[in-house]
Design a protein around this motif. Structure first.
Motif, mmCIF file in Angstrom:
data_model
loop_
_atom_site.group_PDB
_atom_site.id
_atom_site.type_symbol
_atom_site.label_atom_id
_atom_site.label_comp_id
_atom_site.label_asym_id
_atom_site.label_seq_id
_atom_site.Cartn_x
_atom_site.Cartn_y
_atom_site.Cartn_z
ATOM 1 N N GLU A 248 -9.181 8.337 -2.903
ATOM 2 C CA GLU A 248 -8.812 9.459 -3.777
ATOM 3 C C GLU A 248 -8.808 10.721 -2.928
ATOM 4 O O GLU A 248 -9.647 10.875 -2.030
ATOM 5 N N TYR A 249 -7.879 11.618 -3.197
ATOM 6 C CA TYR A 249 -7.761 12.845 -2.405
ATOM 7 C C TYR A 249 -7.950 14.061 -3.298
ATOM 8 O O TYR A 249 -7.493 14.081 -4.445
ATOM 9 N N ASP A 250 -8.619 15.057 -2.752
ATOM 10 C CA ASP A 250 -8.872 16.281 -3.499
ATOM 11 C C ASP A 250 -7.927 17.390 -3.065
ATOM 12 O O ASP A 250 -7.242 17.991 -3.885
ATOM 13 N N VAL A 251 -7.912 17.662 -1.758
ATOM 14 C CA VAL A 251 -7.057 18.740 -1.273
ATOM 15 C C VAL A 251 -5.594 18.367 -1.491
ATOM 16 O O VAL A 251 -4.804 19.156 -2.009
ATOM 17 N N ASN B 249 -3.291 16.467 -3.731
ATOM 18 C CA ASN B 249 -3.451 16.025 -5.111
ATOM 19 C C ASN B 249 -2.817 14.651 -5.296
ATOM 20 O O ASN B 249 -1.675 14.526 -5.692
ATOM 21 N N GLY B 250 -3.576 13.602 -4.970
ATOM 22 C CA GLY B 250 -3.011 12.274 -5.074
ATOM 23 C C GLY B 250 -3.986 11.193 -4.697
ATOM 24 O O GLY B 250 -5.202 11.412 -4.696
ATOM 25 N N ALA B 251 -3.445 10.013 -4.362
ATOM 26 C CA ALA B 251 -4.301 8.866 -4.053
ATOM 27 C C ALA B 251 -3.539 7.876 -3.192
ATOM 28 O O ALA B 251 -2.304 7.898 -3.117
ATOM 29 N N ALA C 59 0.841 -1.205 0.000
ATOM 30 C CA ALA C 59 0.000 0.000 0.000
ATOM 31 C C ALA C 59 0.874 1.253 0.000
ATOM 32 O O ALA C 59 1.835 1.346 0.772
ATOM 33 N N TYR C 60 0.512 2.211 -0.851
ATOM 34 C CA TYR C 60 1.328 3.409 -1.013
ATOM 35 C C TYR C 60 0.444 4.661 -1.115
ATOM 36 O O TYR C 60 -0.695 4.598 -1.569
ATOM 37 N N ILE C 61 1.037 5.766 -0.681
ATOM 38 C CA ILE C 61 0.463 7.091 -0.908
ATOM 39 C C ILE C 61 1.234 7.724 -2.055
ATOM 40 O O ILE C 61 2.473 7.782 -2.024
ATOM 41 N N ILE C 62 0.499 8.204 -3.058
ATOM 42 C CA ILE C 62 1.127 8.843 -4.215
ATOM 43 C C ILE C 62 0.677 10.293 -4.288
ATOM 44 O O ILE C 62 -0.521 10.584 -4.208
ATOM 45 N N SER D 92 -3.936 15.627 -13.399
ATOM 46 C CA SER D 92 -5.249 15.320 -12.858
ATOM 47 C C SER D 92 -5.339 13.834 -12.520
ATOM 48 O O SER D 92 -4.444 13.051 -12.839
ATOM 49 N N ARG D 93 -6.423 13.434 -11.883
ATOM 50 C CA ARG D 93 -6.622 12.020 -11.560
ATOM 51 C C ARG D 93 -6.573 11.148 -12.809
ATOM 52 O O ARG D 93 -5.924 10.099 -12.843
ATOM 53 N N SER D 94 -7.305 11.598 -13.838
ATOM 54 C CA SER D 94 -7.358 10.783 -15.052
ATOM 55 C C SER D 94 -5.979 10.655 -15.691
ATOM 56 O O SER D 94 -5.605 9.586 -16.175
ATOM 57 N N ASN D 95 -5.180 11.745 -15.678
ATOM 58 C CA ASN D 95 -3.821 11.678 -16.218
ATOM 59 C C ASN D 95 -2.992 10.655 -15.446
ATOM 60 O O ASN D 95 -2.302 9.813 -16.037
#
Length: 874
Positions: A65-68, A70-72, A35-38, A45-48
């Motif tokens: 998914e994270y908004d503030v 910028n990652g996941a 498991a990783y935080i990116i 963007s998310r799609s990119n």
């Protein structure tokens, strides 16, 4: 160096820069295997990011998914480690997911006070444009057509000034243009009393203007906010066009006058955060808007806050072909008052009737969940539910299902049985907006808060409340997803509306100084100025004034396609349009797709073959890969109902798409046409008229430019068969109306004799969908001769286009439209002619509603419902 050159250079640099893997030291903390935080790079963007991971054969599952941020967070299922993830283009940082335990007696840390995090500018790219590129909207003129602006508010001060001002020729006034079209006492029905001072005494316009371009980061004198914040374009020049009094509504006449003055004053963009029912694009404000756009303006209109009403409800202002209808997304954070219960603290949203002020109830006002025999929360619509229960002085907990009654009705019931207040649990999540009843404190709470309170109550019914005295920053349930209140499309011609979404739920902004200076508000009224401010940044970055149509296309092409809260599939384009605005993507994109939407219509009129044009606006030859992403289908007639369901059923009814070329190579500055062949969904019952949608995506091989897309929407089935009149509630019906205009009794045609004075007939209708021509026709009962169209004193001529009606009225009752008829008819569908008065006799009334996407041939193209013969005495 031009800004575009700077952006291009930065994009090119990102191609060769690698991300960093931050390995956890052995023994420091436990980690979740695989498991990783990116963290993504700015502008990705998310799609990119997901496309890049897949291109590198990384098999993964999204954890969050994270908004503030910028990652996941992801779980990697393939044989890739943190170093491999960091090497993927677009990745900035990678961390392993660590496991920590909370120290004993340590409460979770409160949300931070980072300004950009609270404003959610991260999720739209505005933070990067502010910090790196210093874009502020300077030199762009934005007209706010609303309740005026409190132009003396410090948030509207020019750089270096301590308070705002209004002066057409003032050097340091940000509000340079404006006019009061109506005066304080105007309510939409009274006579306007215009003057030159557009000071806001209501509040809405000041809040809207603050979102566009307020700046409360460094308030030195005057009212200071609870949390510093900055608008999207904090150096725009404003025009304040006041069309509302201190309360009430605004007429189309003053709205159109304001639109024209804004144009004459040279506004680049106008913001129209106005409410309006569902309609066709042929409404006056939309028509004028189109004309102004053709002459160089840009227009953003609110999509409406009728998300609880189901489909066909997008508002009329943004329905023009080149106007922009803006949907709302919820802010992940918001300034809310809170209530503490059983050791936990929850945000709440007070009702309008409560005055949007903090609730101040004593600790003795304990919780009382209103449960049924099975132990489930009730909605509180019926006084009988309280029979035998003592709720005097207590705060009742109610489920927020508004299918039976509204907040006014349930509030009045709670007040009548002596409750001290009412907490309404939002369904399915988030913080609902409540009108509320007078004389009883009411508030909406999140669904998770309601569940937690109920569980705590069952353990200890004597738990006390503690109500906050001021708002604090809270993470909000449902944040980052399309707002539940945001209206669903499409319009009456199956055109794709809304166009795009922007942050509009839980937005903290300026408010008139006399009303507290700052407040939190939600609505597409808040999303629209966010979009308009984003356009101002785009204008400044491009150092030009693009056409409204070109600017809209740039934003729709590059928006972030979103999912509903907790969903694994993409939200319908009927709800979110092209997706959440991504300003950084719009500015850095070197690709454009036109048109910016594809209307497939229905099965009968199916436009299955579509052509799109992909243009490479960059400086190098580019190769694009074409793909298709389906979105949720919405079924509103699954039960065979004649009125659309308030909450459409989400189905996996997906269309398929074939491309004339899966990849295209386009030289710099050139365009290529691609033919798309759509096939309607195999799933989905055509008798239920499901609205299906999705997105066609063109992904460039160059990482420096974001992917672009165009949304499509279609209806499976024949839209001409969608019910016009809601016959499930017994409409259309006949009743009598007395001389005072009161409905006296239900008519019994066999024995009841009407007259046109003391007992005139009224035709009761409920439109569940748009009709291009909604008529009530009168025939001589003996000869069947057509005599004309009903002329109602209340609704006027019974012909012409109509939108669908809301489910309930303001009191929570089923919404019925009464066409009172006192004998006048129009011989033709020409309201400029003089109506004819009929005399005593026997008449047949026919409710005939033209079906959608038909030519209007009578009777073949009409839904026809015959009413019983009526007798009219002398």
């Amino acid at each position: 160096m031009k800004i575009t050159a700077i952006l291009s250079a930065l994009a090119a640099a990102s191609l060769v820069s690698a991300g960093k893997f931050h390995s956890t030291k052995p023994g420091k903390a436990n980690v979740v295997p695989g498991a990783y935080i990116i963290e993504y790079k700015d502008g990705i963007s998310r799609s990119n990011a997901h496309d890049n991971l897949k291109k590198h054969a990384i098999d993964y599952k999204v954890r969050n998914e994270y908004d503030v941020f910028n990652g996941a967070a992801i779980t990697v299922k393939s044989q890739h480690d943190g170093e491999a993830l960091a090497a993927v283009p677009g990745v900035k940082n990678v961390w392993q997911v660590e496991i920590f335990s909370l120290p004993k007696n340590e409460k979770p840390a409160k949300n931070g006070s980072d300004v950009e995090a609270q404003s959610l500018h991260h999720m739209t790219g505005v933070d990067v444009l502010h910090k790196k590129y210093k874009l502020t909207g300077k030199g762009v003129k934005v007209g706010i057509i609303d309740t005026g602006i409190d132009y003396k508010h410090p948030a509207f001060a020019a750089p270096g000034a301590t308070e705002g001002c209004f002066a057409r020729y003032g050097k340091n006034c940000r509000v340079k243009y404006g006019w009061d079209f109506v005066g304080d006492d105007y309510n939409g029905a009274t006579e306007p009393k215009p003057d030159s001072d557009p000071m806001d005494c209501q509040g809405h316009g000041s809040h809207v203007a603050g979102i566009v371009g307020g700046n409360a980061l460094n308030i030195k004198t005057g009212p200071k906010p609870a949390t510093p914040w900055v608008g999207v374009a904090p150096e725009v020049t404003f025009g304040a066009y006041r069309i509302f009094g201190c309360a009430g509504n605004a007429g189309t006449d003053v709205i159109m006058a304001a639109m024209e003055m804004a144009f004459n004053d040279g506004m680049d963009i106008i913001n129209m955060s106005l409410g309006g029912g569902s309609s066709y694009k042929e409404n006056p404000t939309a028509i004028l808007g189109e004309k102004l756009i053709a002459h160089g303006m840009n227009l953003g209109g609110a999509a409406g806050n009728d998300g609880s009403e189901g489909v066909w409800m997008v508002s009329d202002t943004g329905l023009g072909e080149t106007a922009t209808s803006v949907a709302s997304f919820d802010n992940a954070y918001g300034m809310y008052n809170t209530v503490s219960y059983a050791g936990a603290t929850y945000p709440y949203s007070p009702s309008v009737a409560t005055g949007n002020t903090p609730i101040a109830l004593p600790a003795t006002a304990t919780l009382f969940p209103l449960l049924d025999k099975a132990g489930a929360l009730q909605d509180g619509c019926d006084a009988a539910a309280y029979t035998g229960l003592d709720v005097k002085g207590k705060v009742v907990l109610l489920i927020g299902d508004f299918s039976r009654c509204g907040s006014v009705g349930r509030g009045n019931v709670a007040k009548s049985v002596g409750a001290a207040g009412a907490l309404v649990v939002s369904v399915p999540f988030g913080l609902a907006g409540l009108t509320g009843a007078d004389g009883i404190p009411m508030a909406a709470i999140e669904n998770r808060a309601g569940e937690a309170m109920l569980a705590a109550y069952k353990k200890n019914a004597k738990n006390a409340f503690t109500w906050s005295k001021a708002p604090t920053n809270n993470q909000v349930e449902g944040g980052g997803a399309p707002s539940g209140f945001s209206s669903f499309g499409v319009d009456g011609e199956l055109r794709s509306k809304p166009d795009i979404g922007a942050p509009g739920g839980n937005i903290y902004s300026s408010y008139p100084r006399a009303k507290g200076s700052y407040t939190l508000m939600s609505g597409t009224s808040m999303a629209t100025p966010y979009y308009v401010g984003s356009q101002a940044l785009y204008y400044q970055a491009k150092k030009s004034k693009p056409s409204g149509a070109d600017a809209r296309r740039a934003f729709k092409n590059t928006a972030t396609i979103a999912k509903n809260w907790g969903s694994k599939t993409y939200a319908s384009a009927v709800k979110q349009g092209a997706g959440l605005v991504n300003v950084l993507n719009a500015i850095t994109a070197t690709t454009a797709i036109s048109p910016d939407r594809l209307d497939l219509l229905d099965t009968v009129n199916f436009r299955g073959v579509q052509k799109i044009t992909i243009k490479n606006t960059g400086k190098k030859t580019e190769t694009y890969t074409l793909s298709h992403v389906p979105a949720d289908a919405l079924n509103s007639y699954a039960k065979g109902n004649t009125f659309p369901e308030a909450v459409p059923t989400i189905e996996a009814d997906y269309a398929s798409v074939k491309f004339s070329a899966n990849k295209v190579k386009i030289p710099a500055g050139k365009s290529v046409k691609v033919t798309l062949t759509f096939t309607e969904p195999k799933n989905g019952d055509a008798k239920h008229f499901p609205l299906y949608s999705g997105y066609v995506i063109a992904t460039p091989s160059n990482e420096g430019s974001p992917a672009v897309h165009v949304p499509y929407i279609g209806l499976k089935g024949a839209v001409r068969d969608v019910p016009m009149i809601d016959t499930d509630v017994g409409a259309p019906g006949l009743a009598s109306i007395n001389a005072k205009g009161e409905i006296a009794e239900v008519a019994t045609p066999a024995t009841f004799a009407f007259n046109f004075n003391t007992a005139a007939p009224t035709i009761q209708l409920r439109y569940g969908s748009h009709s291009p021509d909604a008529t009530i026709r009168v025939y001589d009962a003996k000869t069947n001769t057509f005599l004309g169209f009903v002329n109602s004193r209340i609704w006027g001529p019974a012909f012409g286009a109509t939108g669908r009606m809301t489910t309930h009225d303001e009191d929570g009752n089923i919404n019925i439209r009464n066409y009172d008829w006192h004998g006048q008819v129009f011989k033709t569908e020409d309201a400029t002619t003089t109506p004819v008065l009929l005399t005593a006799g026997s008449y047949n009334l026919v409710v005939a509603s033209q079906k959608k996407l038909t030519k209007g041939a009578y009777p073949a193209d009409f839904e026809i419902i015959n009413l019983p013969t009526i007798t009219v005495s002398a």
